[in-house]
Design an enzyme around this catalytic site. Structure first.
Site, mmCIF file in Angstrom:
data_model
loop_
_atom_site.group_PDB
_atom_site.id
_atom_site.type_symbol
_atom_site.label_atom_id
_atom_site.label_comp_id
_atom_site.label_asym_id
_atom_site.label_seq_id
_atom_site.Cartn_x
_atom_site.Cartn_y
_atom_site.Cartn_z
ATOM 1 N N TYR A 17 -62.575 -2.229 23.617
ATOM 2 C CA TYR A 17 -61.954 -2.292 22.190
ATOM 3 C C TYR A 17 -60.472 -1.561 22.022
ATOM 4 O O TYR A 17 -59.857 -2.426 21.230
ATOM 5 C CB TYR A 17 -63.071 -1.257 21.378
ATOM 6 N N ASN A 20 -68.330 -9.774 13.366
ATOM 7 C CA ASN A 20 -67.984 -11.151 14.212
ATOM 8 C C ASN A 20 -68.877 -12.352 13.499
ATOM 9 O O ASN A 20 -70.262 -12.270 14.050
ATOM 10 C CB ASN A 20 -68.239 -11.235 15.715
ATOM 11 N N CYS A 62 -68.371 -11.435 21.590
ATOM 12 C CA CYS A 62 -68.238 -9.701 21.397
ATOM 13 C C CYS A 62 -69.207 -9.159 22.167
ATOM 14 O O CYS A 62 -68.903 -8.119 22.412
ATOM 15 C CB CYS A 62 -68.674 -9.497 19.890
ATOM 16 N N HIS A 63 -70.119 -9.808 23.201
ATOM 17 C CA HIS A 63 -70.880 -9.086 23.860
ATOM 18 C C HIS A 63 -69.914 -8.489 25.017
ATOM 19 O O HIS A 63 -70.554 -7.862 25.764
ATOM 20 C CB HIS A 63 -72.154 -10.023 24.317
ATOM 21 N N GLU A 86 -74.178 -14.217 32.517
ATOM 22 C CA GLU A 86 -72.771 -14.588 32.789
ATOM 23 C C GLU A 86 -72.550 -14.228 34.264
ATOM 24 O O GLU A 86 -71.931 -15.039 35.026
ATOM 25 C CB GLU A 86 -71.772 -14.148 31.776
#
Length: 178
Positions: free
Chosen positions: A111, A134, A142-143, A171
């Site tokens: 952040y 978001n 945003c993850h 991912e």
């Protein structure tokens, strides 16, 4: 005068994914919002409460969003190329989201670092509020935003932190790092 999200919306549809269902809301300028929840009924309730005047139907933006989401969950897509409508958002929020779009697939950012990139190094909490609001989860990832200590500090989509963990692991697995 800028339109509100409800005024900007034109149509919506539902897409099922590996981690739940997403409501895709579109308008004249592109994708207006992606609403997520593990249950399609809950997504439907959220769409109807936020956008009571729109109809469920597909348009070219929804069709393209569905195609790109399917490619993402098949491990074939790492970035999204959808038209997004940033209606009603502050210039700082848009700046933060634009920087977040550049975070590579399978990587994370804090952040605080996003705040620094957006020119407000002391605004990490404000960045957290932007992530919570978001309108384009997954598309603007945003993850991939984590706390300074590397901890997962919240996620407003799907099942919360459990969904965030799943997406980050997914991912890494696609990249062969999991």
């Amino acid at each position: 005068m800028r339109k509100t999200p409800a005024q900007a919306a034109r149509c919506w549809d539902l897409v099922k994914t590996s981690i739940g269902e997403y409501g895709l809301v579109t308008g004249e300028k592109g994708l207006v919002e992606i609403l997520s929840h593990p249950s399609g009924i809950a997504v439907l309730d959220r769409v109807k409460s936020r956008y009571p005047e729109i109809c469920r139907e597909k348009d070219t933006v929804i069709e393209e969003a569905v195609r790109q989401l399917e490619e993402y969950f098949a491990g074939c897509r790492r970035t999204f190329t959808l038209r997004l409508d940033f209606h009603g958002m502050s210039s700082f929020a848009i700046e933060v989201l634009k920087h977040l779009e550049r975070v590579p697939f399978g990587r994370t950012v804090t952040y605080g670092h996003l705040a620094l990139l957006a020119g407000r190094p002391r605004a990490a909490r404000a960045v957290g509020r932007i992530m919570a609001a978001n309108p384009f989860p997954l598309v603007i990832p945003c993850h991939r935003v984590i706390g300074t200590n590397g901890g997962l500090t919240g996620y407003s989509g799907g099942k919360g932190i459990e969904t965030k963990e799943w997406l980050l692991q997914f991912e890494k697995n696609v990249m062969g790092e999991g």
